[in-house]
Scaffold this active site. Structure first.
Site, short mmCIF file in Angstrom:
data_model
loop_
_atom_site.label_atom_id
_atom_site.label_comp_id
_atom_site.label_asym_id
_atom_site.label_seq_id
_atom_site.Cartn_x
_atom_site.Cartn_y
_atom_site.Cartn_z
CG HIS A 123 6.51 -40.00 6.24
ND1 HIS A 123 7.47 -39.39 7.02
CD2 HIS A 123 5.69 -40.65 7.11
CE1 HIS A 123 7.23 -39.65 8.30
NE2 HIS A 123 6.16 -40.40 8.38
CG HIS B 115 15.10 -38.71 3.91
ND1 HIS B 115 13.85 -39.18 3.58
CD2 HIS B 115 14.89 -37.76 4.86
CE1 HIS B 115 12.93 -38.55 4.30
NE2 HIS B 115 13.53 -37.69 5.10
CE LYS C 196 8.95 -38.15 2.13
NZ LYS C 196 9.95 -37.90 3.14
CG HIS D 86 12.14 -41.95 7.09
ND1 HIS D 86 10.86 -42.45 7.06
CD2 HIS D 86 12.03 -40.64 6.81
CE1 HIS D 86 10.03 -41.48 6.77
NE2 HIS D 86 10.71 -40.37 6.60
CB ALA E 214 8.84 -35.85 15.07
CG ASN F 105 9.72 -31.37 5.57
OD1 ASN F 105 10.86 -31.18 5.15
ND2 ASN F 105 9.49 -31.86 6.78
CG LEU G 77 6.97 -38.84 13.93
CD1 LEU G 77 5.94 -37.77 13.61
CD2 LEU G 77 6.30 -40.10 14.48
CG HIS H 78 12.71 -29.99 14.97
ND1 HIS H 78 11.69 -29.29 14.36
CD2 HIS H 78 12.69 -31.24 14.44
CE1 HIS H 78 11.06 -30.11 13.52
NE2 HIS H 78 11.65 -31.29 13.53
CG ASP I 14 14.28 -38.41 8.50
OD1 ASP I 14 14.03 -37.33 7.93
OD2 ASP I 14 13.49 -38.96 9.28
CG HIS J 275 14.23 -33.02 6.90
ND1 HIS J 275 13.01 -32.78 6.33
CD2 HIS J 275 14.27 -34.35 7.15
CE1 HIS J 275 12.32 -33.91 6.26
NE2 HIS J 275 13.07 -34.88 6.75
NE ARG K 180 13.97 -28.62 9.93
CZ ARG K 180 13.22 -29.71 9.88
NH1 ARG K 180 12.49 -29.99 8.81
NH2 ARG K 180 13.18 -30.55 10.89
C1 NCD Z 1 11.09 -34.65 9.84
C2 NCD Z 1 11.19 -33.14 9.99
O1 NCD Z 1 11.38 -32.66 11.11
O2 NCD Z 1 11.11 -32.45 8.97
N1 NCD Z 1 10.96 -35.23 11.15
C3 NCD Z 1 11.27 -36.51 11.49
O3 NCD Z 1 11.01 -36.89 12.63
N2 NCD Z 1 11.85 -37.32 10.65
C4 NCD Z 1 9.97 -34.99 8.96
C5 NCD Z 1 10.01 -36.40 8.47
O4 NCD Z 1 10.87 -36.78 7.68
O5 NCD Z 1 9.15 -37.20 8.89
ZN ZN Z 2 12.56 -36.83 6.73
#
Ligand code: NCD
Ligand code: ZN
Length: 352
Positions: free
Chosen positions: A141, A17, A104, A179, A272, A45, A228, A260, A256, A19, A21
């Site tokens: 989620h 899992h 997802k 998560h 988050a 996402n 989150l 950011h 996860d 991210h 971007r």
């Molecule tokens: C994730 C994100 O920033 O894409 N943020 C997070 O707090 N985990 C989105 C997600 O997986 O909930």
């Molecule tokens: Zn995530």
């Protein structure tokens, strides 16, 4: 007496899992993950979200370009699609043929870039039916989104209101409860996955194994520990650690890691997401070592994920060393910077 540090060898792990971007920032975050992991499940996402096979193929192409420019070989992105109220049955079949590893489910409004998510799971019945039929996993989620539900209860309420009915309606659907953050989720997955029925599993992040909700408020507000689903009480952290180190094949690694830019976190309404990718394996090793369960790390990090997704286990080995690594205060992120988890402090374990 020898001074050489303690080391462990394990089959190279995967991140189930993640991210990464898009655009300029992708290269920086991808480098951190590809240094440690052989494969990663790439979350869909983006803005706009990756809702079709064509969009996923294009995204994968951009990932490959970045891997090439980093000179990385031997890292495989595993692509997912973002489930919406309008996802078609046809897209599920197309996704299966294209090697997409899962859809997802983001309840609309649950987290970063989830506005296009599912407004009511009942709208997705035909699609879930098709996923069940072709063996396409649903990655959830697991939080309800209603404002009346306390944020610390949203995962537990999701189990009762959404997950349990979903599993009754689609008993053969493969589900990854992503998560997880609570004792309720850990116990739910533990008890639902039996010798004869093993179609539900859960991923666990390093921050939920290492921190409880006090870490968001230690001496002041700590935006870099905010993700989150949000960190929970200590009793939940203990239950997650117990699940992760149980040796049970239903729990496996998913960072996860959610980058950011510093400014987007340190803001009046901060985003988050924790950026754990810089030394994610060190964080997991520290958590397992902390309760004397290093021997359970390889199953969690390297075996149970591919087994659940019916993919081959990796064969290459890596070495983790018990040698503290200082974590920089900031790292480059495209034109910005990012503050990694543990910034300015140390992580007890490092990849050799
Ligand atoms: C994730 C994100 O920033 O894409 N943020 C997070 O707090 N985990 C989105 C997600 O997986 O909930
Ligand atoms: Zn995530």
């Amino acid at each position: 007496m020898s001074n050489s540090p303690i080391q462990i060898q394990l089959i190279q792990p995967d991140d189930w899992h993640l991210h990464i971007r898009d655009g300029k920032v992708m290269k920086d975050v991808l480098a951190d993950t590809a240094r440690q992991f052989a494969r990663a499940i790439i979350m869909p996402n983006l803005k706009p979200p990756v809702t079709t096979v064509d969009l996923a193929n294009a995204y994968q192409g951009r990932i490959e370009v970045n891997l090439q420019s980093l000179g990385v070989t031997g890292f495989t992105p595993l692509m997912t699609l973002y489930l919406t109220d309008n996802t078609s049955v046809d897209e599920v079949r197309k996704a299966k043929d294209a090697g997409i590893v899962g859809f997802k489910l983001y309840p609309a409004g649950a987290t970063t870039n989830s506005d296009a998510g599912v407004s009511d799971i009942k709208r997705c019945h035909a699609v879930l039916e098709a996923m069940q039929a072709v063996g396409m996993p649903l990655l959830v989620h697991g939080e309800v989104t209603s404002a009346e539900i306390d944020i610390f209860d949203r995962e537990a309420v999701f189990i009762d209101q959404v997950l349990e009915p979903l599993r009754k309606n689609f008993p053969e659907l493969k589900i990854v409860f992503e998560h997880i953050t609570t004792k309720q989720a850990a116990h739910y997955v533990r008890d639902a996955h039996t010798a004869t029925k093993n179609n539900i599993a859960a991923t666990i992040t390093p921050q939920h194994l290492l921190m409880n909700r006090n870490a968001i408020f230690a001496g002041g507000i700590r935006p870099h520990n905010y993700c989150l689903p949000v960190l929970k009480r200590e009793e939940h952290r203990v239950a997650l650690l117990e699940a992760a180190t149980s040796g049970g094949p239903r729990f496996f690694l998913g960072t996860d890691s959610a980058p950011h830019a510093k400014g987007a976190k340190e803001a009046a309404c901060g985003c988050a997401g924790c950026y754990s990718a810089f030394n994610a394996l060190g964080l997991y090793a520290e958590a397992f070592d902390g309760i004397g369960k290093l021997d359970k790390l390889e199953g969690f990090a390297s075996f149970f994920g591919p087994d659940f997704y019916s993919l081959p286990r990796n064969t290459k080995k890596i070495t983790l060393v018990k040698q503290a690594q200082s974590i920089p205060a900031e790292l480059p992120l495209g034109d910005d910077t990012i503050v990694p988890l543990r910034a300015g402090e140390a992580i007890a374990w490092t990849l050799a």
